[in-house]
Write a protein that holds these residues in place. Sequence first.
Motif, mmCIF file in Angstrom:
data_model
loop_
_atom_site.group_PDB
_atom_site.id
_atom_site.type_symbol
_atom_site.label_atom_id
_atom_site.label_comp_id
_atom_site.label_asym_id
_atom_site.label_seq_id
_atom_site.Cartn_x
_atom_site.Cartn_y
_atom_site.Cartn_z
ATOM 1 N N ASN A 120 1.138 -1.104 -0.270
ATOM 2 C CA ASN A 120 0.079 -0.114 -0.425
ATOM 3 C C ASN A 120 1.194 1.386 0.454
ATOM 4 O O ASN A 120 1.574 1.640 1.061
ATOM 5 C CB ASN A 120 -1.012 -0.121 1.525
ATOM 6 N N SER B 23 1.259 5.870 -0.165
ATOM 7 C CA SER B 23 0.351 6.284 0.417
ATOM 8 C C SER B 23 0.226 7.284 -0.961
ATOM 9 O O SER B 23 -0.685 8.145 -1.209
ATOM 10 C CB SER B 23 0.955 7.406 1.401
ATOM 11 N N SER C 175 6.717 -0.306 7.696
ATOM 12 C CA SER C 175 6.054 0.496 7.478
ATOM 13 C C SER C 175 7.409 0.940 6.281
ATOM 14 O O SER C 175 9.265 0.572 6.826
ATOM 15 C CB SER C 175 5.180 1.653 7.590
ATOM 16 N N TYR C 176 7.769 1.614 5.653
ATOM 17 C CA TYR C 176 8.644 1.903 4.638
ATOM 18 C C TYR C 176 8.425 3.595 4.639
ATOM 19 O O TYR C 176 7.584 3.941 3.897
ATOM 20 C CB TYR C 176 9.636 1.273 3.566
ATOM 21 N N SER C 177 9.866 4.494 3.983
ATOM 22 C CA SER C 177 9.144 5.703 4.078
ATOM 23 C C SER C 177 10.284 6.033 2.916
ATOM 24 O O SER C 177 11.842 5.642 2.385
ATOM 25 C CB SER C 177 10.037 6.602 4.898
ATOM 26 N N ASP D 180 13.988 4.831 3.709
ATOM 27 C CA ASP D 180 14.214 4.718 5.396
ATOM 28 C C ASP D 180 14.855 5.875 6.193
ATOM 29 O O ASP D 180 16.389 5.919 6.687
ATOM 30 C CB ASP D 180 14.339 3.830 6.118
ATOM 31 N N THR E 138 5.069 7.147 1.514
ATOM 32 C CA THR E 138 5.163 5.426 2.803
ATOM 33 C C THR E 138 4.268 4.668 2.319
ATOM 34 O O THR E 138 3.411 4.467 1.510
ATOM 35 C CB THR E 138 4.159 6.475 3.792
ATOM 36 N N THR F 287 3.563 0.339 3.165
ATOM 37 C CA THR F 287 2.990 -0.399 4.210
ATOM 38 C C THR F 287 2.441 -2.110 3.577
ATOM 39 O O THR F 287 1.954 -1.049 2.014
ATOM 40 C CB THR F 287 1.941 0.221 4.813
ATOM 41 N N SER G 63 0.173 -5.545 3.996
ATOM 42 C CA SER G 63 -1.355 -6.173 4.240
ATOM 43 C C SER G 63 -1.628 -7.385 3.633
ATOM 44 O O SER G 63 -1.008 -7.449 2.837
ATOM 45 C CB SER G 63 -2.097 -4.946 4.150
#
Length: 477
Positions: free
Chosen positions: A81, A83, A101-103, A247, A279, A281, A283
Amino acid sequence: MDNPGSSIISAFGAGSGVDFVQLADQLSEATYAFQRSNLETRNQGLEARISSASLLRNALTQLSSALGDRVRTGELAPRANVSDPAIVDVSTTSGVVPRGSYSLEVSQLADSQLLISQAYTSGDDLVGEGTLRIRFGEVNGATFTEDAGQAALEIAVDASDTVQTLAAKISSASGGALQAYVAEGNGGAQLVIKGEDGASNGFVVEATSAALLPTATPGDLTYLAWDPATDAGQLRQSARDALYTLDTVEYSSPSNTVTDLPEGLSFDLKATNVGAPTTITFSNDTSAITDVMNDFLVALNDLAGLLAEEATPLGGTLGNDPGARELKRDLARLTNEVVMPGAAPGEPSTLADLGLKTTREGRFELDTERLNETLSNNPEAAAAMFTTGPFGLFATIDRLARDNTTRSDPGSLAGSVSRYEAQVERNSDKLDRIAEQQENLRERLTRDLVAAERRISASQSTLSFLEQQIEAWNGSN
């Protein structure tokens, strides 16, 4: 084709009235009929077993292959996912389950060098004889640093070469590293040369003219020479690497398609987002796992039904086959077999934890309540059971399929096939020997009976002569 003894017997008049050639055929055939029939019947039974065992083995292999395809496509991998989806497309390596999560911040996309030559009147204009040399490396402002790891291109240009033919030569000689074509726009005909993405894939064009006094004008090859120090607007786009942080860790890549990142991540960078990190993420797609379990259940029951039909103790083709018996035992213990030996307490470790259970009839059912409970309480651990790693659902079925394709194992289906094939081959050899023995017997009987026919004919001739003599004597008296 007639037996060669037939003409012999006909020549002697077949005085006995018996067809000794046919009699020899019948006697030789009858002598070996029981042995031949017995072996042929055995081979028919063996061929049926080979077919049944191969059918089961192939069904198991197809189940493993289909399950592997579902896992390898990434259909069951955690969904990324993002952003801001306009920045990047994210995928994961099969068998790796990213967590957390990762930036991501992209400051520069990878690009290729785009060079536009000075104008010609037409693409059919001659470019001039000589040698065109293209060197690769990094173009930085007015400087060029050659990449020693990339060989320079040396292109021989004939007096008959035009802008069009030179473009084709450049593309061909580069092996795909350069794309060259002629664009005939408002400014005339121009040679367009595009390189590959990445800062080290920039290039300069050096021209050596065959003319005594090069003029650097259209028709002279030096007209196409280019380097960044003398650029007069031909450079329209510079080659560069993609620059980004994951990150806050800085990375660079010669391509916008980035692989071998931590946690099995792969990126397809699409845009920059300086100052506005996106971001990422993950799921788990529990619905995909449920779909696979339902499809797996159908395929498993097809296999179990085929096994029950082929290996039933009374009347089944493989009723007493060790490979079929072993497969029955494997399927019977499948649901409770530990397929995730490293599972923590409370995490799913068996296929029963995924809702798979067996009935008294040897069929399989799916306990959806238990499956949903596992997916709800341990989604990551459940997803880890659907990878191409050494453990889990696929590894278990793949190992079962491989075990049953090992011909050296007498307790496997492949071992059964190998054993039956060897028996068929031995029986076939025996049939060949019987056929040879039968032919030898037929030939011997034919010779013996033909000889007997000769003697009978001779006796009949003598008897006929004596009868004629007696009649003559009686008539004279």
